[in-house]
Design a protein around this motif. Structure first.
Motif, short mmCIF file in Angstrom:
data_model
loop_
_atom_site.label_atom_id
_atom_site.label_comp_id
_atom_site.label_asym_id
_atom_site.label_seq_id
_atom_site.Cartn_x
_atom_site.Cartn_y
_atom_site.Cartn_z
N GLY A 1 6.21 -1.89 15.15
CA GLY A 1 6.52 -1.57 13.77
C GLY A 1 5.46 -2.11 12.82
N LEU A 2 5.48 -1.60 11.60
CA LEU A 2 4.53 -2.03 10.57
C LEU A 2 5.19 -3.02 9.63
CD1 LEU A 2 2.75 1.30 9.49
CD2 LEU A 2 1.93 -0.43 11.10
N GLY A 3 4.38 -3.96 9.11
CA GLY A 3 4.89 -4.90 8.12
C GLY A 3 5.72 -6.01 8.73
N VAL A 4 6.54 -6.63 7.88
CA VAL A 4 7.35 -7.77 8.31
C VAL A 4 8.82 -7.37 8.40
CG1 VAL A 4 5.72 -9.43 7.36
CG2 VAL A 4 7.60 -8.62 5.93
N LYS A 5 9.63 -8.31 8.87
CA LYS A 5 11.08 -8.11 9.01
C LYS A 5 11.43 -6.94 9.93
CE LYS A 5 12.35 -10.31 4.65
NZ LYS A 5 12.88 -11.54 5.30
N ASN A 6 10.60 -6.72 10.93
CA ASN A 6 10.85 -5.61 11.86
C ASN A 6 12.17 -5.77 12.59
OD1 ASN A 6 7.39 -5.96 12.59
ND2 ASN A 6 8.25 -4.36 11.31
N SER A 7 12.49 -7.00 13.01
CA SER A 7 13.73 -7.21 13.77
C SER A 7 14.97 -7.10 12.90
CB SER A 7 13.70 -8.58 14.46
OG SER A 7 13.70 -9.62 13.50
N ALA A 8 14.79 -6.94 11.59
CA ALA A 8 15.91 -6.68 10.68
C ALA A 8 16.03 -5.19 10.37
CB ALA A 8 15.73 -7.48 9.39
N GLY A 9 15.27 -4.38 11.10
CA GLY A 9 15.35 -2.93 10.92
C GLY A 9 14.42 -2.39 9.86
N PHE A 10 13.22 -2.96 9.79
CA PHE A 10 12.22 -2.47 8.83
C PHE A 10 10.92 -2.14 9.58
CE2 PHE A 10 15.00 -5.12 6.22
CZ PHE A 10 15.22 -4.30 5.12
N GLY A 11 10.21 -1.14 9.07
CA GLY A 11 8.88 -0.82 9.58
C GLY A 11 8.82 -0.02 10.86
#
Length: 251
Positions: free
Chosen positions: A234-244
């Protein structure tokens, strides 16, 4: 010598239900908890508590999409999905983790999602062939990029209209690459917007914190092993919270 083929992989989970599925309007934490709960307990504990450490920062190296399905009703607090099913994408570069969550979900007759039972009706492995060093991606969940001023705990969220947005995306990808491959990336990375404007701005509350994130289409130029990292981590941060979470589109 034959050039090595690079492919990225995602899991597409289809969950079925008989009655409308009611979730909070901002359901990222619900889905995050759902995935942790349905991993191998030891793996879930290690990922949640430790993860992959890079210069005192922890990366989980997985991401997931928003929920795709027919929306029956949406208000200030809740979102209601119409039967018979919804689907969600899950992505990680760690093959054992991908197998773990797939097997854990397949073993269970029914699954609890926000105090409602759903059934895993289908698992599909999506293969994305990386044929060149340039791809166009679309967001399956919005991208988060922020900076934190020195001495402050306040995040300043960045937009695709700022150069620093792309600089931080690239820096973040370099760290993920090193964690995945155990070596530094030596090539170039270029990320440019293809279709990113005001309508792609998303405001999402995650565990009481307002997050500003962005969807849209982006073009990424890099070596193919780096493109694989972006597609799977995934891109960016907070991927494991469902972002990017991103997917390559066919051109």
């Amino acid at each position: 010598m034959t050039e090595r083929a690079y492919k990225s992989y995602k899991l597409k989970f289809k969950f079925s239900f008989d009655q409308p599925l009611s979730l909070p309007k901002y359901y990222n934490s619900v889905l995050q908890g759902f995935f942790y709960k349905n991993m191998d307990p030891i793996l879930a504990s290690i990922l949640h508590e430790v993860g992959f450490v890079y210069n005192h920062r922890r990366f989980k190296l997985f991401t997931f999409s928003k929920i795709f399905g027919k929306i029956k009703e949406k208000n200030e607090n809740n979102i209601l999905f119409h039967p018979p099913d919804v689907h969600v994408y899950f992505s990680t570069p760690i093959t054992t983790h991908m197998k773990s969550i797939a097997m854990s979900l397949l073993k269970k007759e029914r699954l609890l999602m926000h105090k409602q039972y759903v059934f895993l009706s289908e698992v599909e492995v999506l293969e994305e062939e990386i044929e060149s060093e340039e791809i166009t991606v679309v967001c399956l969940s919005p991208i988060v990029v922020y900076r934190t001023p020195e001495g402050s705990r306040r995040h300043i969220y960045l937009s695709p209209f700022e150069e620093q947005f792309y600089a931080m995306l690239k820096s973040n990808l370099m760290k993920k690459y090193e964690l995945v491959y155990g070596k530094r990336y030596t090539g170039e990375i270029e990320i440019v917007p293809v279709d990113a404007n005001g309508i792609h701005k998303k405001k999402i509350v995650f565990k009481g914190t307002l997050i500003i994130a962005w969807e849209g289409l982006f073009k990424i130029k890099a070596k193919r092993d780096m493109l694989k990292v972006g597609l799977e981590c995934g891109l960016g941060v907070k991927n494991s919270a469902g972002f990017g979470c991103i997917v390559k589109i066919r051109e």
